[in-house]
Write a protein that holds these residues in place. Sequence first.
Motif, PDB file in Angstrom:
ATOM      1  N   MET A   1       1.015  -1.185  -0.031  1.00  0.00           N
ATOM      2  CA  MET A   1       0.029  -0.029   0.017  1.00  0.00           C
ATOM      3  C   MET A   1       1.103   1.430   0.002  1.00  0.00           C
ATOM      4  N   SER A   2       0.401   2.337  -0.668  1.00  0.00           N
ATOM      5  CA  SER A   2       1.092   3.501  -0.575  1.00  0.00           C
ATOM      6  C   SER A   2       0.384   4.529  -0.089  1.00  0.00           C
ATOM      7  N   GLN A   3       0.912   5.672   0.217  1.00  0.00           N
ATOM      8  CA  GLN A   3       0.118   6.991   0.956  1.00  0.00           C
ATOM      9  C   GLN A   3       0.442   8.076   0.046  1.00  0.00           C
ATOM     10  N   THR A   4      -0.710   8.868  -0.136  1.00  0.00           N
ATOM     11  CA  THR A   4      -0.409   9.926  -0.966  1.00  0.00           C
ATOM     12  C   THR A   4      -1.663  11.135   0.137  1.00  0.00           C
ATOM     13  N   ALA A   5      -0.920  12.184  -0.188  1.00  0.00           N
ATOM     14  CA  ALA A   5      -1.517  13.390   0.644  1.00  0.00           C
ATOM     15  C   ALA A   5      -2.539  14.057  -0.408  1.00  0.00           C
ATOM     16  N   CYS A   6      -3.920  14.368   0.137  1.00  0.00           N
ATOM     17  CA  CYS A   6      -4.851  15.004  -0.785  1.00  0.00           C
ATOM     18  C   CYS A   6      -4.319  16.559  -0.701  1.00  0.00           C
ATOM     19  N   PRO A   7      -4.260  17.084  -2.198  1.00  0.00           N
ATOM     20  CA  PRO A   7      -3.743  18.525  -2.283  1.00  0.00           C
ATOM     21  C   PRO A   7      -4.405  19.383  -1.689  1.00  0.00           C
ATOM     22  N   THR A   8      -5.724  19.236  -1.477  1.00  0.00           N
ATOM     23  CA  THR A   8      -6.630  20.250  -0.831  1.00  0.00           C
ATOM     24  C   THR A   8      -6.474  20.387   0.554  1.00  0.00           C
ATOM     25  N   CYS A   9      -6.698  19.127   1.341  1.00  0.00           N
ATOM     26  CA  CYS A   9      -6.859  19.125   2.825  1.00  0.00           C
ATOM     27  C   CYS A   9      -5.570  18.373   3.353  1.00  0.00           C
ATOM     28  N   GLY A  10      -4.779  17.842   2.738  1.00  0.00           N
ATOM     29  CA  GLY A  10      -3.581  17.201   3.394  1.00  0.00           C
ATOM     30  C   GLY A  10      -3.658  16.104   3.866  1.00  0.00           C
ATOM     31  N   ILE A  11      -4.843  15.441   4.122  1.00  0.00           N
ATOM     32  CA  ILE A  11      -5.115  14.339   4.683  1.00  0.00           C
ATOM     33  C   ILE A  11      -4.441  13.119   3.839  1.00  0.00           C
ATOM     34  N   LEU A  12      -3.877  12.131   4.747  1.00  0.00           N
ATOM     35  CA  LEU A  12      -3.268  11.133   3.980  1.00  0.00           C
ATOM     36  C   LEU A  12      -4.175   9.940   3.684  1.00  0.00           C
ATOM     37  N   SER A  13      -4.038   9.224   2.631  1.00  0.00           N
ATOM     38  CA  SER A  13      -4.904   8.265   2.093  1.00  0.00           C
ATOM     39  C   SER A  13      -3.953   7.188   1.809  1.00  0.00           C
ATOM     40  N   GLN A  14      -4.329   5.879   2.172  1.00  0.00           N
ATOM     41  CA  GLN A  14      -3.667   4.613   1.769  1.00  0.00           C
ATOM     42  C   GLN A  14      -4.452   3.975   0.937  1.00  0.00           C
ATOM     43  N   HIS A  15      -3.966   3.510  -0.268  1.00  0.00           N
ATOM     44  CA  HIS A  15      -4.785   2.754  -1.007  1.00  0.00           C
ATOM     45  C   HIS A  15      -3.698   1.835  -1.880  1.00  0.00           C
ATOM     46  N   ASP A  16      -4.515   0.684  -2.330  1.00  0.00           N
ATOM     47  CA  ASP A  16      -3.775  -0.462  -3.064  1.00  0.00           C
ATOM     48  C   ASP A  16      -3.608   0.265  -4.516  1.00  0.00           C
ATOM     49  N   PRO A  17      -2.451   0.110  -5.131  1.00  0.00           N
ATOM     50  CA  PRO A  17      -2.486   0.618  -6.396  1.00  0.00           C
ATOM     51  C   PRO A  17      -3.173  -0.234  -7.559  1.00  0.00           C
ATOM     52  N   SER A  18      -3.457  -1.292  -7.136  1.00  0.00           N
ATOM     53  CA  SER A  18      -4.360  -2.136  -7.732  1.00  0.00           C
ATOM     54  C   SER A  18      -5.702  -2.233  -7.525  1.00  0.00           C
ATOM     55  N   SER A  58      -9.727  -0.120   6.200  1.00  0.00           N
ATOM     56  CA  SER A  58      -8.767   0.988   5.845  1.00  0.00           C
ATOM     57  C   SER A  58      -9.553   2.374   5.607  1.00  0.00           C
ATOM     58  N   LEU A  59     -10.715   2.214   4.807  1.00  0.00           N
ATOM     59  CA  LEU A  59     -11.462   3.271   4.534  1.00  0.00           C
ATOM     60  C   LEU A  59     -12.279   3.646   5.506  1.00  0.00           C
ATOM     61  N   GLN A  60     -12.788   2.866   6.365  1.00  0.00           N
ATOM     62  CA  GLN A  60     -13.448   3.100   7.675  1.00  0.00           C
ATOM     63  C   GLN A  60     -12.540   4.097   8.535  1.00  0.00           C
ATOM     64  N   GLU A  61     -11.391   3.767   8.510  1.00  0.00           N
ATOM     65  CA  GLU A  61     -10.454   4.394   9.548  1.00  0.00           C
ATOM     66  C   GLU A  61     -10.271   5.900   8.865  1.00  0.00           C
ATOM     67  N   GLN A  62     -10.104   5.942   7.410  1.00  0.00           N
ATOM     68  CA  GLN A  62      -9.902   7.028   6.736  1.00  0.00           C
ATOM     69  C   GLN A  62     -10.994   8.170   6.868  1.00  0.00           C
ATOM     70  N   MET A  63     -12.218   7.348   7.005  1.00  0.00           N
ATOM     71  CA  MET A  63     -13.477   8.280   6.966  1.00  0.00           C
ATOM     72  C   MET A  63     -13.632   8.689   8.458  1.00  0.00           C
ATOM     73  N   ALA A  66     -11.334  11.720   8.521  1.00  0.00           N
ATOM     74  CA  ALA A  66     -11.915  12.859   7.812  1.00  0.00           C
ATOM     75  C   ALA A  66     -13.038  13.405   8.653  1.00  0.00           C
ATOM     76  N   GLN A  67     -13.774  12.614   9.115  1.00  0.00           N
ATOM     77  CA  GLN A  67     -14.959  13.094  10.138  1.00  0.00           C
ATOM     78  C   GLN A  67     -14.191  14.058  11.318  1.00  0.00           C
ATOM     79  N   GLU A  68     -13.341  13.500  11.841  1.00  0.00           N
ATOM     80  CA  GLU A  68     -12.643  14.438  13.045  1.00  0.00           C
ATOM     81  C   GLU A  68     -11.855  15.670  12.393  1.00  0.00           C
ATOM     82  N   ARG A  69     -11.274  15.654  11.313  1.00  0.00           N
ATOM     83  CA  ARG A  69     -10.877  16.811  10.788  1.00  0.00           C
ATOM     84  C   ARG A  69     -11.798  17.643  10.321  1.00  0.00           C
ATOM     85  N   LEU A  70     -13.085  17.284   9.712  1.00  0.00           N
ATOM     86  CA  LEU A  70     -14.116  18.008   9.587  1.00  0.00           C
ATOM     87  C   LEU A  70     -14.473  18.664  10.873  1.00  0.00           C
TER      88      LEU A  70
END
Length: 111
Positions: A1-18, A58-63, A66-70
Amino acid sequence: MSQTACPTCGILSQHDPSPIVPLSSRVSELLSVNTPPHDAEVDAMRQIVKESSELVDSLQEQMKKAQERLSSLQDLHRTAFGTLTTVKIVLHPIRSLPTISSQRFSSAVPR
């Protein structure tokens, strides 16, 4: 898995490249009949279950993050908006009218 930062809010997301592979027609077929999958299919399906479960977690953790950040941004917005409103009230031109009016009246009245 790789991590990328959202250009708008900076939150890191983990996603499988495939990406998740769509379900095959064989899965649809198995859903329509009452026969078990072949042994070779079971292993592949278990792998899909494992990968999908990890992705859902992973998506639940990211959500959640994101809710905490919001929520944090909403609190900050309320505070900033309150400050803005209060200071605008203090600086409003109508507040200087009594000073201007008293200066005009006092200069018009003979001493």
